[in-house]
Design an enzyme around this catalytic site. Structure first.
Site, PDB file in Angstrom:
ATOM      1  N   GLY A  71       0.910  -1.398  -0.051  1.00 23.69           N
ATOM      2  CA  GLY A  71       0.121   0.285   0.334  1.00 23.69           C
ATOM      3  C   GLY A  71       0.688   1.248  -0.003  1.00 23.69           C
ATOM      4  N   THR A  72       1.935   1.129   0.941  1.00 20.56           N
ATOM      5  CA  THR A  72       2.829   2.554   0.926  1.00 20.56           C
ATOM      6  C   THR A  72       3.550   2.659  -0.693  1.00 20.56           C
ATOM      7  OG1 THR A  72       3.544   1.934   2.826  1.00 20.56           O
ATOM      8  CG2 THR A  72       5.287   3.457   1.969  1.00 20.56           C
ATOM      9  N   ASN A 149      -7.100   4.127   9.100  1.00 22.72           N
ATOM     10  CA  ASN A 149      -6.705   2.687   9.454  1.00 22.72           C
ATOM     11  C   ASN A 149      -6.818   2.852  11.570  1.00 22.72           C
ATOM     12  OD1 ASN A 149      -5.237   4.455   8.486  1.00 22.72           O
ATOM     13  ND2 ASN A 149      -3.799   4.145  10.462  1.00 22.72           N
ATOM     14  N   GLN A 177      -8.024   0.179   4.345  1.00 21.79           N
ATOM     15  CA  GLN A 177      -8.340  -0.538   4.823  1.00 21.79           C
ATOM     16  C   GLN A 177      -9.820  -1.142   4.180  1.00 21.79           C
ATOM     17  OE1 GLN A 177      -7.399  -1.561   8.234  1.00 21.79           O
ATOM     18  NE2 GLN A 177      -5.174  -0.476   7.600  1.00 21.79           N
ATOM     19  N   SER A 197      -4.096  -3.410  -0.299  1.00 24.52           N
ATOM     20  CA  SER A 197      -2.765  -3.776  -0.379  1.00 24.52           C
ATOM     21  C   SER A 197      -3.275  -5.672   0.358  1.00 24.52           C
ATOM     22  CB  SER A 197      -1.767  -3.069   1.274  1.00 24.52           C
ATOM     23  OG  SER A 197      -1.716  -3.907   2.047  1.00 24.52           O
ATOM     24  N   HIS A 199      -1.984  -7.727   2.950  1.00 27.22           N
ATOM     25  CA  HIS A 199      -1.610  -8.336   4.050  1.00 27.22           C
ATOM     26  C   HIS A 199      -2.771  -7.678   4.770  1.00 27.22           C
ATOM     27  CE1 HIS A 199       0.444  -5.060   6.615  1.00 27.22           C
ATOM     28  NE2 HIS A 199       0.799  -4.880   4.871  1.00 27.22           N
ATOM     29  N   THR A 235      11.364  -6.799 -11.220  1.00 30.50           N
ATOM     30  CA  THR A 235      11.776  -8.118 -10.871  1.00 30.50           C
ATOM     31  C   THR A 235      10.222  -8.108 -10.216  1.00 30.50           C
ATOM     32  OG1 THR A 235      12.927  -8.925 -11.769  1.00 30.50           O
ATOM     33  CG2 THR A 235      12.156 -10.557 -11.661  1.00 30.50           C
ATOM     34  N   CYS A 323       0.595   0.680  12.113  1.00 28.35           N
ATOM     35  CA  CYS A 323       2.435   1.134  11.380  1.00 28.35           C
ATOM     36  C   CYS A 323       3.028   1.866  12.220  1.00 28.35           C
ATOM     37  CB  CYS A 323       2.014   0.820   9.620  1.00 28.35           C
ATOM     38  SG  CYS A 323       0.840   0.243   8.851  1.00 28.35           S
TER      39      CYS A 323
HETATM   40  N1  PLP Z   1      -2.921   2.949   4.540  1.00 28.79           N
HETATM   41  C1  PLP Z   1      -3.288   2.653   5.429  1.00 28.79           C
HETATM   42  C2  PLP Z   1      -4.155   3.448   5.677  1.00 28.79           C
HETATM   43  C3  PLP Z   1      -3.217   1.886   5.918  1.00 28.79           C
HETATM   44  O1  PLP Z   1      -3.568   0.972   7.551  1.00 28.79           O
HETATM   45  C4  PLP Z   1      -1.796   1.232   5.769  1.00 28.79           C
HETATM   46  C5  PLP Z   1      -1.078  -0.277   6.440  1.00 28.79           C
HETATM   47  O2  PLP Z   1      -1.545  -0.301   7.503  1.00 28.79           O
HETATM   48  C6  PLP Z   1      -0.862   0.920   4.365  1.00 28.79           C
HETATM   49  C7  PLP Z   1      -1.821   2.721   3.780  1.00 28.79           C
HETATM   50  C8  PLP Z   1       0.394   0.767   4.252  1.00 28.79           C
HETATM   51  O3  PLP Z   1      -0.096  -0.544   2.957  1.00 28.79           O
HETATM   52  P1  PLP Z   1       1.440  -1.298   3.033  1.00 28.79           P
HETATM   53  O4  PLP Z   1       1.939  -1.928   5.035  1.00 28.79           O
HETATM   54  O5  PLP Z   1       0.625  -2.396   2.400  1.00 28.79           O
HETATM   55  O6  PLP Z   1       2.546  -0.196   3.397  1.00 28.79           O
END
Ligand code: PLP
Length: 386
Positions: A71-72, A149, A177, A197, A199, A235, A323
């Protein structure tokens, strides 16, 4: 000791089917999907099948989905990639975004862009009127998350995207989320870009996706071999992508039922907690919230202390942003919602998921009742002790 994992907003356990698919893939397939020979072609079939499953989860064409390292990275590509293509200089985001969005926008501000950070209401929602007032002719991008989140509040993204478009701006939403918890259809939402994302939906870590609507050509951020239709070179993390694909397909098939199940458990937990423990409150929107999120504050309690006591009894929850756990600075989300210090410092997030059942939630409830009472007993400020 009983173990209860209630931190699914931070990350989720893998679906066994995802583990199996990844294990088999790692063992039997090692071709590079960019290679022309049979090994490469075979790997490419796995890549495209996973992309199709990941795309179907948000009801879009695989051609509009770019696979990323999470996600990041997807948030970064969306924001940096659109800032570079319009020539405009004004960006709007909201105060409760994940740092993947906030810090990327802040980086752009330092590069000479003008940044407007929208305030939220007491429930953590961005109100359309607030966005309307902030939009300008030179606004290039609005990035507002679909669901938060920490408190689980769901923003009116469809309405916000429409307002952005009326002002000639692009609209990105971080749906990390919300995907798999509530309906997320990127086309119905009317967004230009959407992040999700693996995970958070019982897939592996280190994989994510960015939806980009037809006709929008973002500036690439990673240069190299030209993978992901030149947007994201490197890759592919193919075993991870295979796991993401399986998790996406399973989520698509079962999320509605699971969301209703979790909503029932969550509602029971919240109402019982607030009924039996005095001086508590639910943070976030009472209705417009994710079905698996319960963010509660208990007056005269230090959130971290409660978290550690719960952990000692096998219960995993979170006291701040998933996070940034480990940091004791107060949550920027709860601060933006205007919570007073006592509620801010006592907030604790329980996020439910697959495998959590009523017996577990009743156990958590009894531990919570017990621990809040004993921590308050030790507090010189708690009026109940007088
Ligand atoms: N955006 C939101 C709202 C999240 O809750 C998170 C992770 O907790 C992320 C982005 C980041 O995603 P990733 O952990 O896949 O980089």
């Amino acid at each position: 000791m009983q173990k209860v994992y209630l931190d699914h907003a931070a990350t989720t356990p893998l679906f066994p089917q995802a583990v199996e698919a990844m294990t088999e893939f790692l063992r039997d397939h090692y071709g590079n999907p960019s290679s022309l020979h049979s090994f490469g072609r075979e790997a490419k079939v796995f890549l495209e099948q996973a992309r199709a499953d990941v795309a179907a989860l948000i009801n879009v064409s695989p051609d509009n989905v770019f696979l990323t390292s999470g996600g990041t990275e997807a948030d970064n590509i969306a924001i940096l990639g659109s800032a570079a293509i319009t020539g405009k200089k004004h960006i709007i985001t909201s105060a409760t975004e994940h740092h993947a969005v906030l810090d990327t926008c802040e980086y752009l501000r330092k590069q000479g862009f003008e940044l407007c950070i929208l305030p939220v209401d007491e429930y953590g929602a961005v109100l359309p009127q607030v966005l309307r007032d902030a939009l300008r002719e030179d606004t290039l991008l609005v990035s507002v998350m679909h669901a938060n989140n920490e408190v689980g509040t769901v923003n009116p993204v469809r309405e916000l995207a429409q307002l952005a478009h009326e002002a000639g701006a692009l609209f990105h939403t971080d749906a990390v989320q919300s995907v798999g918890k509530i309906e997320v259809d990127a086309v119905k939402l009317g967004v230009d870009m959407l992040t999700y994302s693996s995970h958070k939906i019982n897939g592996p870590k280190g994989v994510g996706a960015l939806y980009v609507r037809d006709g929008l050509c973002l500036q690439r951020q990673v240069h190299g071999g030209g993978q992901e239709r030149k947007l994201r070179s490197g890759t592919e993390n193919l075993s991870g992508i295979v796991g993401f694909g399986v998790a996406a397909a399973l989520t698509r098939a079962g999320w509605r039922e699971e969301a209703e199940r979790l909503r029932g458990l969550r509602d029971l937990f919240v109402s019982e907690a607030l009924r039996t423990i005095p001086a508590g409150r639910l943070n976030g929107h009472p209705q417009e919230r994710l079905p698996h999120n319960a963010n509660l504050s208990f007056d005269y309690i230090e959130g971290e202390a409660l978290l550690l006591h719960l952990d000692m009894l096998g219960i995993a929850a979170s006291s701040g942003s998933a996070c940034s756990s480990g940091s004791l600075s107060p949550s920027h989300v709860l601060q933006a919602m205007g919570l007073s210090d006592n509620w801010l410092h006592s907030a604790i997030r329980f996020s439910l998921g697959h495998g959590v059942d009523e017996q577990q939630m009743r156990y958590v409830l009894s531990v919570l009742q017990d621990k809040v009472a004993s921590l308050r007993k030790a507090s010189p400020f708690y009026i109940g002790n007088a």
